[in-house]
Structure formats: C-alpha cells, structure tokens
Design a protein around this motif. Structure first.
Motif, PDB file in Angstrom:
ATOM      1  N   SER A  78     -71.972-137.180  -2.970  1.00 25.39           N
ATOM      2  CA  SER A  78     -72.172-136.904  -1.543  1.00 25.39           C
ATOM      3  C   SER A  78     -73.464-137.455  -0.964  1.00 25.39           C
ATOM      4  O   SER A  78     -73.433-138.107   0.082  1.00 25.39           O
ATOM      5  CB  SER A  78     -72.054-135.410  -1.268  1.00 25.39           C
ATOM      6  OG  SER A  78     -70.713-135.018  -1.414  1.00 25.39           O
ATOM      7  N   PRO A  79     -74.613-137.232  -1.598  1.00 26.08           N
ATOM      8  CA  PRO A  79     -75.835-137.768  -0.994  1.00 26.08           C
ATOM      9  C   PRO A  79     -75.843-139.302  -0.918  1.00 26.08           C
ATOM     10  O   PRO A  79     -76.483-139.877  -0.051  1.00 26.08           O
ATOM     11  CB  PRO A  79     -76.951-137.284  -1.929  1.00 26.08           C
ATOM     12  CG  PRO A  79     -76.349-136.218  -2.776  1.00 26.08           C
ATOM     13  CD  PRO A  79     -74.882-136.443  -2.793  1.00 26.08           C
ATOM     14  N   ARG A  99     -71.867-143.140   5.050  1.00 27.01           N
ATOM     15  CA  ARG A  99     -71.587-144.539   4.702  1.00 27.01           C
ATOM     16  C   ARG A  99     -70.158-144.742   4.228  1.00 27.01           C
ATOM     17  O   ARG A  99     -69.736-145.867   3.977  1.00 27.01           O
ATOM     18  CB  ARG A  99     -72.558-144.993   3.614  1.00 27.01           C
ATOM     19  CG  ARG A  99     -74.008-144.923   4.072  1.00 27.01           C
ATOM     20  CD  ARG A  99     -74.984-145.243   2.980  1.00 27.01           C
ATOM     21  NE  ARG A  99     -74.778-146.594   2.491  1.00 27.01           N
ATOM     22  CZ  ARG A  99     -75.062-146.983   1.259  1.00 27.01           C
ATOM     23  NH1 ARG A  99     -75.559-146.130   0.383  1.00 27.01           N
ATOM     24  NH2 ARG A  99     -74.853-148.218   0.882  1.00 27.01           N
ATOM     25  N   ALA A 100     -69.419-143.634   4.039  1.00 28.43           N
ATOM     26  CA  ALA A 100     -68.028-143.733   3.608  1.00 28.43           C
ATOM     27  C   ALA A 100     -67.304-142.465   4.037  1.00 28.43           C
ATOM     28  O   ALA A 100     -67.886-141.383   4.074  1.00 28.43           O
ATOM     29  CB  ALA A 100     -67.942-143.901   2.090  1.00 28.43           C
ATOM     30  N   ASP A 101     -66.028-142.603   4.354  1.00 28.12           N
ATOM     31  CA  ASP A 101     -65.201-141.471   4.748  1.00 28.12           C
ATOM     32  C   ASP A 101     -65.002-140.553   3.546  1.00 28.12           C
ATOM     33  O   ASP A 101     -64.601-140.990   2.466  1.00 28.12           O
ATOM     34  CB  ASP A 101     -63.856-142.000   5.260  1.00 28.12           C
ATOM     35  CG  ASP A 101     -62.948-140.910   5.799  1.00 28.12           C
ATOM     36  OD1 ASP A 101     -63.248-139.716   5.598  1.00 28.12           O
ATOM     37  OD2 ASP A 101     -61.936-141.254   6.428  1.00 28.12           O
ATOM     38  N   GLY A 102     -65.297-139.273   3.725  1.00 31.30           N
ATOM     39  CA  GLY A 102     -65.191-138.307   2.637  1.00 31.30           C
ATOM     40  C   GLY A 102     -63.801-138.236   2.025  1.00 31.30           C
ATOM     41  O   GLY A 102     -63.645-138.046   0.818  1.00 31.30           O
ATOM     42  N   ILE A 140     -68.606-147.125  19.153  1.00 30.90           N
ATOM     43  CA  ILE A 140     -69.958-146.963  19.689  1.00 30.90           C
ATOM     44  C   ILE A 140     -70.821-146.183  18.705  1.00 30.90           C
ATOM     45  O   ILE A 140     -71.938-146.595  18.367  1.00 30.90           O
ATOM     46  CB  ILE A 140     -69.921-146.251  21.061  1.00 30.90           C
ATOM     47  CG1 ILE A 140     -69.294-147.182  22.106  1.00 30.90           C
ATOM     48  CG2 ILE A 140     -71.315-145.802  21.488  1.00 30.90           C
ATOM     49  CD1 ILE A 140     -68.924-146.491  23.406  1.00 30.90           C
ATOM     50  N   LEU A 141     -70.298-145.060  18.211  1.00 35.29           N
ATOM     51  CA  LEU A 141     -71.089-144.199  17.328  1.00 35.29           C
ATOM     52  C   LEU A 141     -71.369-144.848  15.977  1.00 35.29           C
ATOM     53  O   LEU A 141     -72.462-144.676  15.425  1.00 35.29           O
ATOM     54  CB  LEU A 141     -70.378-142.854  17.119  1.00 35.29           C
ATOM     55  CG  LEU A 141     -70.315-141.956  18.354  1.00 35.29           C
ATOM     56  CD1 LEU A 141     -69.466-140.723  18.073  1.00 35.29           C
ATOM     57  CD2 LEU A 141     -71.709-141.558  18.821  1.00 35.29           C
ATOM     58  N   THR A 142     -70.415-145.598  15.451  1.00 37.90           N
ATOM     59  CA  THR A 142     -70.636-146.209  14.137  1.00 37.90           C
ATOM     60  C   THR A 142     -71.739-147.267  14.196  1.00 37.90           C
ATOM     61  O   THR A 142     -72.328-147.591  13.167  1.00 37.90           O
ATOM     62  CB  THR A 142     -69.348-146.821  13.543  1.00 37.90           C
ATOM     63  OG1 THR A 142     -68.781-147.726  14.479  1.00 37.90           O
ATOM     64  CG2 THR A 142     -68.352-145.755  13.167  1.00 37.90           C
ATOM     65  N   GLY A 143     -72.046-147.755  15.375  1.00 41.27           N
ATOM     66  CA  GLY A 143     -73.154-148.686  15.532  1.00 41.27           C
ATOM     67  C   GLY A 143     -74.500-148.035  15.224  1.00 41.27           C
ATOM     68  O   GLY A 143     -75.483-148.722  14.975  1.00 41.27           O
ATOM     69  N   TYR A 144     -74.533-146.709  15.229  1.00 41.10           N
ATOM     70  CA  TYR A 144     -75.774-145.978  14.958  1.00 41.10           C
ATOM     71  C   TYR A 144     -75.792-145.377  13.553  1.00 41.10           C
ATOM     72  O   TYR A 144     -76.746-144.709  13.177  1.00 41.10           O
ATOM     73  CB  TYR A 144     -75.966-144.871  16.000  1.00 41.10           C
ATOM     74  CG  TYR A 144     -76.178-145.448  17.378  1.00 41.10           C
ATOM     75  CD1 TYR A 144     -77.440-145.838  17.789  1.00 41.10           C
ATOM     76  CD2 TYR A 144     -75.109-145.654  18.241  1.00 41.10           C
ATOM     77  CE1 TYR A 144     -77.640-146.400  19.035  1.00 41.10           C
ATOM     78  CE2 TYR A 144     -75.296-146.219  19.492  1.00 41.10           C
ATOM     79  CZ  TYR A 144     -76.557-146.591  19.884  1.00 41.10           C
ATOM     80  OH  TYR A 144     -76.743-147.152  21.115  1.00 41.10           O
ATOM     81  N   LEU A 145     -74.737-145.619  12.794  1.00 43.24           N
ATOM     82  CA  LEU A 145     -74.661-145.139  11.415  1.00 43.24           C
ATOM     83  C   LEU A 145     -75.020-146.266  10.454  1.00 43.24           C
ATOM     84  O   LEU A 145     -74.890-147.446  10.802  1.00 43.24           O
ATOM     85  CB  LEU A 145     -73.243-144.639  11.104  1.00 43.24           C
ATOM     86  CG  LEU A 145     -72.827-143.347  11.791  1.00 43.24           C
ATOM     87  CD1 LEU A 145     -71.334-143.085  11.578  1.00 43.24           C
ATOM     88  CD2 LEU A 145     -73.641-142.179  11.276  1.00 43.24           C
TER      89      LEU A 145
END
Length: 152
Positions: free
Chosen positions: A112-113, A118-121, A71-76
C-alpha cells in the motif's frame, strides 16, 4: 480561472473542498501524503460514477466524470504500469513470505505505501490474489508430487 475553463475550476474547487473537510475532521493541516489520499479518493469516486453512469446509459454524465478524472490525475504521481505493479507484487510476496491467499492482507499492507496514488487498489489486490493463487497451487503441486497412492 482566467482561461474560462469552468470544468477545471469546479473540479479543483471540489478537490480543495474535500481536502479542507478532511483537515477540519482531523483538526490539523494535511500532509502531502494525506492530500494525495484525498485526491486518490476523489478519482476513485469518479471512476465508480463513470461505471454507474455508463451502465445506466448516461454517457454524457460518464464523459463529464471522466474529464474530471483526467484533470485530477494531472495532480497525482505518475501511474505505475501493470508490469511495474506486478514487479512490486512479486517483491512484496517475497518480502512477506506469503504463500497462500490467506496472506493477502499482509502483502497488501506491505504494498500500500508503495502504490498509494500510483495504482488502482482493485488492480493491485487482483494481481496479489492471482500471484498468491499461483503460489498456493504450486505449493500444492509440490506437496502432492511425491505422494503416490501408497497406503499409510
């Protein structure tokens, strides 16, 4: 809410609450970038929970956390592919002049910026570490290639 999707409703309420708490702590409304950071942190927390629940044999709870992540990734913003991340890592290494694992922080600071939200750290830092290790090994191989066993 009207659709009766209580999981979506509750997940979004938790995310909004987390953003509200950050706003109160910082004493200013969140920028879009700060809101993305909050959402990213919420996703990261749930990923850690999925791992913990899976290791504890609680697949039911892991599935619920995974549904919240979805659900949350739909807003990222759209997630970068591993190839896209690797291209950014290569660009960052070149831009910062990094040559060894000691330069990891410098490269991550540059990246980072561009990868935030957009990607897992963990994935990004792992690729940076691998790339820097290869560069460091290549540098050592080049240093030792011209040095025979002649006495100095």
């Amino acid at each position: 809410m009207r659709a009766g999707d209580s999981l979506r409703r509750d997940t979004l309420r938790m995310a909004i609450s987390a953003a509200y708490n950050v706003e109160k702590r910082n004493q200013h409304p969140l920028t879009d970038e700060e809101f993305l950071t909050v959402l990213t942190r919420e996703v990261k927390t749930r990923r850690e929970s999925v791992d913990a629940y899976t290791n504890a044999g609680r697949q039911d709870l892991a599935d619920k956390e995974q549904a919240e992540i979805d659900i949350l990734t739909g807003y990222l913003p759209a997630q970068l592919t591993e190839d896209e991340v690797q291209a950014l890592v290569d660009e960052a290494v070149a831009a910062t002049g990094a040559t060894s694992a000691r330069d990891l922080g410098k490269v991550m600071g540059w990246l980072s910026p561009k990868t935030r939200g957009r990607a897992d750290g963990k994935v990004v830092s792992g690729l940076v570490a691998q790339t820097l290790a290869r560069a460091d090994l290549a540098g050592h191989d080049a240093d030792t290639a011209g040095h025979g066993t002649g006495g100095h």
